[in-house]
Design an enzyme around this catalytic site. Structure first.
Site, mmCIF file in Angstrom:
data_model
loop_
_atom_site.group_PDB
_atom_site.id
_atom_site.type_symbol
_atom_site.label_atom_id
_atom_site.label_comp_id
_atom_site.label_asym_id
_atom_site.label_seq_id
_atom_site.Cartn_x
_atom_site.Cartn_y
_atom_site.Cartn_z
ATOM 1 N N PRO A 96 0.854 -1.137 -0.176
ATOM 2 C CG PRO A 96 -0.601 -1.910 1.147
ATOM 3 C CD PRO A 96 0.144 -1.908 1.281
ATOM 4 C CD GLU A 142 -0.596 -5.048 9.395
ATOM 5 O OE1 GLU A 142 -1.501 -5.589 9.263
ATOM 6 O OE2 GLU A 142 -0.582 -4.086 9.550
ATOM 7 N NE ARG A 154 -5.048 -5.899 -22.865
ATOM 8 C CZ ARG A 154 -4.687 -4.885 -22.682
ATOM 9 N NH1 ARG A 154 -3.649 -3.729 -23.015
ATOM 10 N NH2 ARG A 154 -5.585 -4.136 -23.441
ATOM 11 C CG ASP A 182 -5.872 -0.930 -24.753
ATOM 12 O OD1 ASP A 182 -7.005 -1.313 -24.844
ATOM 13 O OD2 ASP A 182 -5.383 -1.675 -23.342
HETATM 14 C C1 LIG Z 1 -2.278 -0.598 8.794
HETATM 15 C C2 LIG Z 1 -2.301 0.014 7.864
HETATM 16 N N1 LIG Z 1 -2.559 -1.029 6.691
HETATM 17 C C3 LIG Z 1 -1.985 0.228 5.408
HETATM 18 C C4 LIG Z 1 -2.878 0.301 4.463
HETATM 19 C C5 LIG Z 1 -1.944 -2.021 6.671
HETATM 20 C C6 LIG Z 1 -1.873 -3.593 5.628
HETATM 21 C C7 LIG Z 1 -2.903 -3.301 5.541
HETATM 22 C C8 LIG Z 1 -3.671 -4.161 3.980
HETATM 23 C C9 LIG Z 1 -2.173 -4.856 3.756
HETATM 24 C C10 LIG Z 1 -2.400 -6.238 2.328
HETATM 25 N N2 LIG Z 1 -2.580 -4.789 1.219
HETATM 26 C C11 LIG Z 1 -1.650 -5.583 0.348
HETATM 27 O O1 LIG Z 1 -0.676 -6.515 0.544
HETATM 28 C C12 LIG Z 1 -1.437 -4.334 -1.269
HETATM 29 C C13 LIG Z 1 -0.399 -4.630 -1.530
HETATM 30 S S1 LIG Z 1 -0.464 -3.910 -3.402
HETATM 31 C C14 LIG Z 1 -2.333 -2.986 -2.667
HETATM 32 N N3 LIG Z 1 -2.259 -2.101 -3.241
HETATM 33 C C15 LIG Z 1 -3.390 -1.871 -2.815
HETATM 34 N N4 LIG Z 1 -4.355 -1.900 -1.428
HETATM 35 C C16 LIG Z 1 -3.280 -3.095 -1.032
HETATM 36 O O2 LIG Z 1 -4.075 -3.790 0.285
HETATM 37 C C17 LIG Z 1 -2.290 -3.324 -1.336
HETATM 38 C C18 LIG Z 1 -1.232 -4.600 3.855
HETATM 39 C C19 LIG Z 1 -0.827 -3.960 5.531
#
Ligand SMILES: CCN(CC)Cc1ccc(CNC(=O)c2csc3nc[nH]c(=O)c23)cc1
Length: 240
Positions: free
Chosen positions: A84, A111, A149, A164
């Site tokens: 994230p 996490e 793709r 696209d």
């Molecule tokens: C408590 C803070 N959170 C971060 C937003 C913790 C957290 C939530 C969800 C995740 C799992 N998500 C991913 O690994 C992830 C990897 S890429 C991605 N792109 C958009 N949204 C996403 O949740 C992700 C990892 C940490």
């Protein structure tokens, strides 16, 4: 193009790899996708891949040792970590990645992974958007899908790539197929006319109309980048 995906949940990838366009691209050896189970790189009795975070705070963090071990094998590839905290995926980033010879994607989970892995080995962190998922596996599939793709030969005909919406900066026009009338609902006459020029203009106008209504931001960007053809400007004026 070779894509290695490091994950704790390899079975999540079987549907993605065994269907449709990706399956055919693998059979034609246009791309090679290698799903690796991080747990295979643990050598302790309990095959531990994660542990509680230093400093407390709940959740689990992926341990550094198994990741350093497995990444040793992929040092020469571009190493991506789905998280994230990453750079948000765009078609331009996909285009850049599609030019690499080999890419290794660490699918984040829990996490996240120990920061020392990111600092030492990760070239690029990628998020797929501002919403929270249960893990990085679907993002790893999305990145793989979008890159695949663009590899020559993967899509039937390049036409479907050239048009696209994120390729020409506009949203797609409406699509129709047989029957020409269904439940009293008709297909626009122009599409049945066989007049290719009229059809092309109708489609271009529909694309601009939809973009104007649904994604004016894309239209602004296209205007700013002066990417409008004379025809598109004319059609836009008719719409406004
Ligand atoms: C408590 C803070 N959170 C971060 C937003 C913790 C957290 C939530 C969800 C995740 C799992 N998500 C991913 O690994 C992830 C990897 S890429 C991605 N792109 C958009 N949204 C996403 O949740 C992700 C990892 C940490």
């Amino acid at each position: 193009m070779k894509i290695n995906i490091l994950t704790l949940f390899p079975d999540m990838f079987s549907g993605f790899l065994n269907e449709s366009i990706i399956k055919r691209a693998l059979e034609k050896e246009l791309i090679k996708i290698n799903v690796i189970n991080i747990r295979d790189f643990t050598f302790d009795k309990h095959k531990q891949v994660d542990d509680t975070p230093f400093g407390g705070g709940g959740g689990m963090v992926l341990k550094p040792e198994p990741l350093f071990r497995v990444l040793e094998k992929f040092k020469k590839s571009k190493i991506i970590y789905t998280s994230p905290q990453g750079k948000t995926l765009t078609q331009n980033l996909v285009k850049d990645l599609s030019k690499e010879k080999e890419i290794t994607i660490i699918a984040g989970h829990y996490e996240g992974i120990d920061e020392r892995v990111i600092e030492e080995l990760v070239d690029l962190e990628i998020s797929i958007g501002d919403y929270v998922l249960t893990g990085g596996e679907l993002p790893a599939m999305i990145i793989t899908d979008a890159i695949s793709r663009l590899i020559p030969g993967v899509l039937g005909n390049t036409a479907s790539y050239e048009n696209d919406s994120f390729y020409n900066g506009l949203l797609d026009y409406p699509h129709y197929t047989r029957p020409a009338e269904y439940n009293g609902l008709k297909v626009p006459e122009v599409l049945l006319s066989g007049h290719h020029k009229n059809i092309e203009i109708w489609r271009k106008k529909e694309s601009i109309k939809r973009t104007y209504i649904r994604r004016p931001d894309l239209l602004e960007k296209k205007l700013e980048n002066k990417e409008f053809s004379k025809l598109e400007i004319k059609l836009l004026d008719e719409i406004k």
